[in-house]
Design a protein around this motif. Structure first.
Motif, mmCIF file in Angstrom:
data_model
loop_
_atom_site.group_PDB
_atom_site.id
_atom_site.type_symbol
_atom_site.label_atom_id
_atom_site.label_comp_id
_atom_site.label_asym_id
_atom_site.label_seq_id
_atom_site.Cartn_x
_atom_site.Cartn_y
_atom_site.Cartn_z
ATOM 1 N N PRO A 162 56.932 23.095 76.460
ATOM 2 C CA PRO A 162 55.602 23.318 77.043
ATOM 3 C C PRO A 162 55.272 24.799 77.195
ATOM 4 N N ALA A 163 56.227 25.594 77.627
ATOM 5 C CA ALA A 163 55.987 27.035 77.753
ATOM 6 C C ALA A 163 55.751 27.674 76.390
ATOM 7 N N ALA B 286 52.266 26.781 75.298
ATOM 8 C CA ALA B 286 51.258 27.512 76.072
ATOM 9 C C ALA B 286 51.103 28.941 75.586
ATOM 10 N N ALA C 57 49.862 25.308 81.873
ATOM 11 C CA ALA C 57 51.294 25.352 82.199
ATOM 12 C C ALA C 57 51.538 25.734 83.649
ATOM 13 N N ASP D 202 59.604 29.274 85.228
ATOM 14 C CA ASP D 202 59.131 28.279 86.189
ATOM 15 C C ASP D 202 59.257 28.746 87.639
#
Length: 599
Positions: free
Chosen positions: A473-474, A477, A547, A519
């Motif tokens: 996901p990162a 993004a 994100a 995160d």
């Protein structure tokens, strides 16, 4: 690390930490030197008892004894040298860890005034020299035993010869220590110049693309040539000092041995000692230069170790940029707070007036989301009286018209320095009261010039990510999936040192993906897309917003695409907050803001 970070303290810890191997190596080395001293004595006995008066049985017996002594001294040297070398390598390794630990310490300060190449030199060559002192100490203790054993055996053969050695050897050792003093000073200067040359080389290599773009290759070469020549000259001066010290010690040692041989010859002529004793005395006279020369070498090694230990001590004792607190963040990490609400649930969905109620309501609805950032009358450098509250979960943009003020703000947020006035609070706790490690596990400041490391693309993205976290996901993004598509091997493809195989925009995307994958509850990002094309920048703006949903995100940038995706933008002009509103309103109503982001 111990409290004593002086040069002597560094040497003391390096030796004390390896005392077992040093003791074992010294004992085995002493056995070797004792065996070496016994060899000429045994040969003298063989001459007296089996050659002058021929006796085959006695000859065989003494040859067996001689073989046993040879075996003892051989194994003593082999295993003693192994123990000494192990002590040297382990001590150097621990010193390297100490230096690296200090450089990476949360409170910083070790790198102040030292280029990366200089720190590398301290952590490698200086650590090796101090560690090598363990080997020198092992051999030096063995050499002392050898000199004493030789003197005692000479006393048994002849009291005058033994006394001559007992008086002369300490004098030679004192002279060796005195002659090593210039070497110590020149060795320190040599290491300083070598470290400076390494630092310049590292800087030039890091900026080689910029230098080529500016056509400044000649100036860079001239700068490094001058630095390298200065390092070479310092090295030559140190080598001359070492050669002078070694040459003088060899001359003095040779003169001393010649004196011993002269006295021994006169005693033989006078009939005070026999043929076997003469052979033993001559053999011991030839043996003694060895341990005495070792003692001279130990003096030179000690001088080098002292100079290197002083440099290591300077790094270890470097004052921190900040003083550490001890408190933990008052709220749990962002990942824990998002477990019940879901990764894509906005902060207001679980805390606002429209939050669901009843049995189906999220369990964290009453739990404050962590990550509120508050600047209270912040003053430092060009910043004056900054009052700003960033509610937990907000997506905030900050535009700073002065780049120096932006750098100061980032340094304060990262707690690389403490503000002169006011304070910064995280969830109600001043940053100065938080333990540095705890602060960095909650708040991450991703600076514009973040460095990449040699390795795979995936390794760089997950460098700070929680264990077991999904980095994709990162990566999506930050549009790193496009970067992976250009690499042989995709995400497992290597990007080279400092990301040398990537373009500037690709490096920025990988650095941004690494920050997102970390995160943290609070993420501050500085100009993450200055080298990225407009279409990709718009995709990244949306990706960051998605994100970081429900987590505090601060974008210090002048990019219209990134600012348009924020909840609110704060304009800092002249070191103070000049305006705050949504991006569209500021573009319409504020000329300074319009000039900062649209020109």
């Amino acid at each position: 690390m111990g409290a004593d970070t002086s040069g002597r303290g560094v040497i003391r810890r390096a030796v004390a930490g390896q005392r077992r191997d040093v003791v074992v190596g010294s004992l085995l080395g002493a056995a070797h030197q004792t065996g070496e001293a016994l060899v000429p004595v045994l040969i003298g006995l063989i001459v007296d008892r089996a050659v002058v008066r021929p006796d085959g049985g006695a000859l065989a017996l003494w040859l067996v004894v001689l073989a046993v002594v040879y075996a003892m001294l051989s194994y003593g040297f082999r295993f003693g040298a192994r123990a000494g070398e192990r002590a040297a390598e382990q001590a150097a390794h621990r010193l390297r860890l100490d230096v690296v630990r200090r450089v990476l310490a949360p409170h910083g300060g070790a790198e102040a005034g030292r280029p990366p190449g200089a720190l590398v030199n301290v952590a490698t060559e200086d650590a090796r020299r101090v560690g090598a002192l363990n080997m020198a100490l092992t051999l030096g203790i063995a050499a002392v035993v050898g000199v004493v054993a030789g003197a005692v055996l000479l006393l048994r053969a002849s009291v005058p010869l033994g006394l001559l050695v007992l008086v002369g050897a300490p004098v030679l050792m004192a002279l060796g220590h005195y002659l090593a003093r210039p070497l110590e000073h020149r060795s320190e200067a040599e290491q300083e110049r070598a470290a400076h040359a390494s630092g310049v080389a590292a800087d030039l290599v890091a900026g080689v693309r910029v230098l080529k773009g500016l056509r400044a290759e000649r100036a860079a070469v001239a700068r490094y040539r001058a630095t390298s020549q200065a390092s070479r000259d310092a090295n030559v001066r140190a080598a001359r000092a070492a050669a002078l010290q070694t040459g003088l010690m060899l001359t003095l040692t040779g003169a001393f041995i010649a004196l011993v041989a002269l006295v021994g010859g006169r005693l033989v002529l006078s009939g005070s000692i026999g043929l076997g004793a003469l052979v033993s005395a001559v053999g011991l006279a030839l043996f003694l230069p060895g341990p005495i020369a070792v003692l001279a070498w130990v003096g030179a090694e000690l001088a080098k170790a002292r100079a290197s230990a002083a440099r290591i001590a300077d790094v270890l004792a470097a004052p921190g940029e900040t003083t550490g607190g001890t408190a933990e963040p008052s709220a749990p990490g962002g990942a824990a707070a998002r477990t019940a609400s879901g990764p894509d649930t906005p902060a207001s969905a679980t805390t606002g007036p429209d939050a669901p109620t009843g049995p189906d309501a999220p369990t964290t609805a009453a739990t404050p989301i962590p990550g509120e950032l508050r600047l209270h009358r912040l003053g430092h450098g060009g910043l004056h009286g900054i009052d700003l509250t960033v509610p937990a979960g907000e997506h905030l943009g900050i535009v700073v018209t002065d780049t120096a003020d932006a750098a100061t703000l980032l340094r304060c947020l990262a707690r690389r320095c403490d503000p002169d006035q006011g304070r910064i609070e995280l969830d109600g706790t001043p940053l100065t009261e938080l333990a540095p490690a705890a602060l960095r596990s909650t708040l991450l400041v991703a600076e514009h010039d973040a460095q990449l490391f040699d390795g795979t693309l995936l390794d760089n993205v997950t460098a700070a990510a929680p264990a077991g976290a999904d980095p994709h996901p990162a990566m999506a993004a930050a549009a790193v999936d496009e970067v992976a598509a250009t690499l042989p091997g995709g995400t497992t493809g290597r990007i080279g040192e400092r990301g040398s195989s990537l373009s500037g925009g690709q490096r920025q995307r990988v650095a941004l993906a690494r920050a997102l994958a970390a995160d943290r509850s609070v993420l501050v990002v500085h100009d993450p897309t200055t080298a990225v094309d407009a279409a990709t920048e718009a995709r990244i703006a949306t990706g960051i917003r998605r994100a970081r949903t429900g987590r505090t995100t601060v974008l210090v940038t002048s990019s219209p695409a990134l600012l348009a995706a924020t909840d609110r933008v704060v304009l800092i002009d002249g070191g103070t907050v000049a305006a705050e509103a949504p991006h569209e309103d500021l573009v319409r109503d504020h000329p300074v803001y319009r000039s900062a982001v649209l020109t």
